[in-house]
Motif scaffolding. Structure first.
Motif, PDB file in Angstrom:
ATOM      1  N   ARG A 196       0.830  -1.216   0.000  1.00  0.00           N
ATOM      2  CA  ARG A 196       0.000   0.000   0.000  1.00  0.00           C
ATOM      3  C   ARG A 196       0.857   1.256   0.000  1.00  0.00           C
ATOM      4  O   ARG A 196       0.522   2.259  -0.650  1.00  0.00           O
ATOM      5  CB  ARG A 196      -0.945  -0.020   1.210  1.00  0.00           C
ATOM      6  N   GLU A 197       1.974   1.220   0.726  1.00  0.00           N
ATOM      7  CA  GLU A 197       2.866   2.388   0.766  1.00  0.00           C
ATOM      8  C   GLU A 197       3.430   2.698  -0.617  1.00  0.00           C
ATOM      9  O   GLU A 197       3.418   3.853  -1.069  1.00  0.00           O
ATOM     10  CB  GLU A 197       4.018   2.121   1.743  1.00  0.00           C
ATOM     11  N   TYR A 212       8.369  10.926  -3.928  1.00  0.00           N
ATOM     12  CA  TYR A 212       7.272  10.006  -3.629  1.00  0.00           C
ATOM     13  C   TYR A 212       7.760   8.678  -3.059  1.00  0.00           C
ATOM     14  O   TYR A 212       6.966   7.892  -2.540  1.00  0.00           O
ATOM     15  CB  TYR A 212       6.448   9.750  -4.901  1.00  0.00           C
ATOM     16  N   PHE A 213       9.048   8.415  -3.169  1.00  0.00           N
ATOM     17  CA  PHE A 213       9.589   7.132  -2.727  1.00  0.00           C
ATOM     18  C   PHE A 213      10.786   7.307  -1.798  1.00  0.00           C
ATOM     19  O   PHE A 213      11.594   6.403  -1.649  1.00  0.00           O
ATOM     20  CB  PHE A 213      10.014   6.297  -3.943  1.00  0.00           C
ATOM     21  N   GLN A 214      10.907   8.462  -1.159  1.00  0.00           N
ATOM     22  CA  GLN A 214      12.087   8.741  -0.358  1.00  0.00           C
ATOM     23  C   GLN A 214      12.268   7.749   0.779  1.00  0.00           C
ATOM     24  O   GLN A 214      13.380   7.302   1.073  1.00  0.00           O
ATOM     25  CB  GLN A 214      12.035  10.165   0.201  1.00  0.00           C
ATOM     26  N   SER A 215      11.171   7.370   1.424  1.00  0.00           N
ATOM     27  CA  SER A 215      11.255   6.413   2.521  1.00  0.00           C
ATOM     28  C   SER A 215      11.797   5.070   2.025  1.00  0.00           C
ATOM     29  O   SER A 215      12.655   4.457   2.669  1.00  0.00           O
ATOM     30  CB  SER A 215       9.876   6.215   3.158  1.00  0.00           C
ATOM     31  N   TRP A 216      11.322   4.631   0.880  1.00  0.00           N
ATOM     32  CA  TRP A 216      11.790   3.375   0.291  1.00  0.00           C
ATOM     33  C   TRP A 216      13.262   3.452  -0.071  1.00  0.00           C
ATOM     34  O   TRP A 216      14.038   2.554   0.240  1.00  0.00           O
ATOM     35  CB  TRP A 216      10.949   3.051  -0.930  1.00  0.00           C
ATOM     36  N   ILE A 217      13.659   4.557  -0.716  1.00  0.00           N
ATOM     37  CA  ILE A 217      15.047   4.726  -1.131  1.00  0.00           C
ATOM     38  C   ILE A 217      15.977   4.744   0.078  1.00  0.00           C
ATOM     39  O   ILE A 217      17.060   4.145   0.060  1.00  0.00           O
ATOM     40  CB  ILE A 217      15.228   6.017  -1.947  1.00  0.00           C
ATOM     41  N   GLY A 225       2.696   5.769  -3.306  1.00  0.00           N
ATOM     42  CA  GLY A 225       3.704   6.609  -3.936  1.00  0.00           C
ATOM     43  C   GLY A 225       3.506   6.714  -5.424  1.00  0.00           C
ATOM     44  O   GLY A 225       3.580   7.801  -6.017  1.00  0.00           O
ATOM     45  N   TYR A 226       3.234   5.584  -6.080  1.00  0.00           N
ATOM     46  CA  TYR A 226       2.971   5.606  -7.513  1.00  0.00           C
ATOM     47  C   TYR A 226       1.710   6.405  -7.828  1.00  0.00           C
ATOM     48  O   TYR A 226       1.652   7.167  -8.802  1.00  0.00           O
ATOM     49  CB  TYR A 226       2.819   4.184  -8.053  1.00  0.00           C
ATOM     50  N   PHE A 227       0.689   6.241  -7.013  1.00  0.00           N
ATOM     51  CA  PHE A 227      -0.566   6.953  -7.249  1.00  0.00           C
ATOM     52  C   PHE A 227      -0.360   8.460  -7.186  1.00  0.00           C
ATOM     53  O   PHE A 227      -0.833   9.210  -8.042  1.00  0.00           O
ATOM     54  CB  PHE A 227      -1.601   6.518  -6.208  1.00  0.00           C
ATOM     55  N   ASP A 228       0.375   8.909  -6.161  1.00  0.00           N
ATOM     56  CA  ASP A 228       0.652  10.337  -6.049  1.00  0.00           C
ATOM     57  C   ASP A 228       1.505  10.830  -7.211  1.00  0.00           C
ATOM     58  O   ASP A 228       1.286  11.926  -7.734  1.00  0.00           O
ATOM     59  CB  ASP A 228       1.371  10.629  -4.724  1.00  0.00           C
ATOM     60  N   TYR A 245       1.072   5.401 -16.726  1.00  0.00           N
ATOM     61  CA  TYR A 245       1.101   4.391 -15.678  1.00  0.00           C
ATOM     62  C   TYR A 245       0.643   3.018 -16.159  1.00  0.00           C
ATOM     63  O   TYR A 245       0.272   2.171 -15.337  1.00  0.00           O
ATOM     64  CB  TYR A 245       0.228   4.839 -14.496  1.00  0.00           C
ATOM     65  N   SER A 246       0.690   2.757 -17.461  1.00  0.00           N
ATOM     66  CA  SER A 246       0.197   1.482 -17.982  1.00  0.00           C
ATOM     67  C   SER A 246       0.966   0.302 -17.404  1.00  0.00           C
ATOM     68  O   SER A 246       0.373  -0.714 -17.016  1.00  0.00           O
ATOM     69  CB  SER A 246       0.262   1.468 -19.508  1.00  0.00           C
ATOM     70  N   ASP A 247       2.312   0.397 -17.348  1.00  0.00           N
ATOM     71  CA  ASP A 247       3.108  -0.708 -16.809  1.00  0.00           C
ATOM     72  C   ASP A 247       2.832  -0.926 -15.334  1.00  0.00           C
ATOM     73  O   ASP A 247       2.772  -2.065 -14.856  1.00  0.00           O
ATOM     74  CB  ASP A 247       4.607  -0.446 -17.029  1.00  0.00           C
ATOM     75  N   ILE A 248       2.690   0.172 -14.600  1.00  0.00           N
ATOM     76  CA  ILE A 248       2.389   0.066 -13.173  1.00  0.00           C
ATOM     77  C   ILE A 248       1.027  -0.574 -12.979  1.00  0.00           C
ATOM     78  O   ILE A 248       0.842  -1.456 -12.134  1.00  0.00           O
ATOM     79  CB  ILE A 248       2.428   1.455 -12.509  1.00  0.00           C
ATOM     80  N   ALA A 249       0.055  -0.150 -13.797  1.00  0.00           N
ATOM     81  CA  ALA A 249      -1.306  -0.665 -13.664  1.00  0.00           C
ATOM     82  C   ALA A 249      -1.366  -2.168 -13.914  1.00  0.00           C
ATOM     83  O   ALA A 249      -2.123  -2.887 -13.266  1.00  0.00           O
ATOM     84  CB  ALA A 249      -2.234   0.067 -14.637  1.00  0.00           C
TER      85      ALA A 249
END
Length: 224
Positions: A133-134, A177-182, A138-141, A151-155
Motif C-alpha cells: 500500500r505504501e 514520492y519514494f524517499q522512505s523506500w530509497i 507513492g505511484y498513485f501520487d 502508468y500502464s506498466d504500473i497498472a
C-alpha cells in the motif's frame, strides 16, 4: 554410476518416484545442488505445474548462494533474508529470491531457459500488505502529479496485486514520492553486495498477499 549412487537410485525407483525426481534427489544427496534446466523441464513434464511450484520455486536451494557459498549456501540464504527482514520490517517467511538467480536459468516464457550470468538481475519477492500500500500510494501520487508519466506498466502489476520497484530507476521527480523506500534500500544494497557477493541490481516485487504470488508464478509455469 558408483555403488552408493546405484543403491540410492534403486531405493527411490522402488518407491515409484518419477525418473526426473530420482535424478533430482540424487543430485542433492551427492552434492550437485539444484537443478539443471533439463532436469527442470523433465520434472515439469512428469509432475506438472503445481508440483514444480510447490517443490522447486520456493525451497531454500538458491543458485546464486550455491555458487558464492557452496559449503554454507543454506545458512547464507537465511542470513540474506534476515538482513532484508531487519531493514524492511518484513517476516523472513515473506521474503524469497526468484527467477534466474534462484534457479540458475530464466523461467520467463520465451527466453529458452537462459542461464544466469553476470548481467542478470536478482529478483526479490516481498509479501507485505502495508508495504504494498505504501509503494502503490507513492505511484498513485506520482502519476497524478503534473510530472507523472504513463502508468500502464504500473497498472498491469497492480492488477495482479504487486508493485515492481527497481531502486536504480527511481530518479528525478519520482524521488519525493519514494524517499522512505530509497532510504531503506540504499543502505541495504551496499550491505548485501559486501556480505553476500551480490553486485547485480536488485528488483523488488512487492505483493499484497501470497495468493497473488501463487497465481502469477503458476501462470508463468503453465506457459513454459
Amino acid at each position: 554410476m558408483d555403488g552408493a549412487r546405484q543403491v540410492v537410485c534403486e531405493f527411490f525407483e522402488i518407491g515409484c518416484l518419477g525418473s526426473a525426481k530420482v535424478e533430482y534427489f540424487l543430485n542433492v544427496i551427492f552434492g550437485a545442488y539444484g537443478m539443471t534446466s533439463d532436469d527442470f523441464v523433465r520434472v515439469l513434464q512428469e509432475q506438472g505445474v503445481r508440483y514444480v511450484y510447490s517443490h522447486c520455486l520456493f525451497n531454500n536451494e538458491v543458485h546464486i548462494f550455491e555458487q558464492n557459498f557452496p559449503d554454507e549456501h543454506l545458512f547464507k540464504y537465511q542470513e540474506f533474508k534476515a538482513r532484508v527482514s531487519d531493514v524492511l520490517g518484513v517476516s523472513l517467511q515473506n521474503i524469497a529470491i526468484v527467477g534466474s538467480a534462484k534457479m540458475g536459468f530464466s523461467l520467463t516464457p520465451g527466453r529458452s531457459y537462459e542461464p544466469f550470468d553476470e548481467d542478470s538481475d536478482l529478483d526479490l519477492i516481498i509479501v507485505c500488505p502495508a508495504l504494498f500500500r505504501e509503494l502503490w500510494g507513492g505511484y498513485f501520487d506520482y502519476i497524478n502529479s503534473f510530472t507523472g508519466r504513463s502508468y500502464s506498466d504500473i497498472a498491469k502489476g497492480v492488477f495482479r496485486h504487486f508493485v515492481s520497484v527497481k531502486a536504480e530507476e527511481v530518479v528525478g521527480d519520482q524521488l519525493q514520492y519514494f524517499q522512505s523506500w530509497i532510504d531503506k534500500v540504499d543502505g541495504l544494497r551496499l550491505q548485501l553486495q559486501l556480505e553476500f557477493k551480490l553486485p547485480m541490481e536488485i528488483n523488488y516485487r512487492v505483493y499484497e498477499d501470497w495468493k497473488y504470488v501463487d497465481k502469477y508464478h503458476m501462470s508463468g509455469l503453465s506457459q513454459l
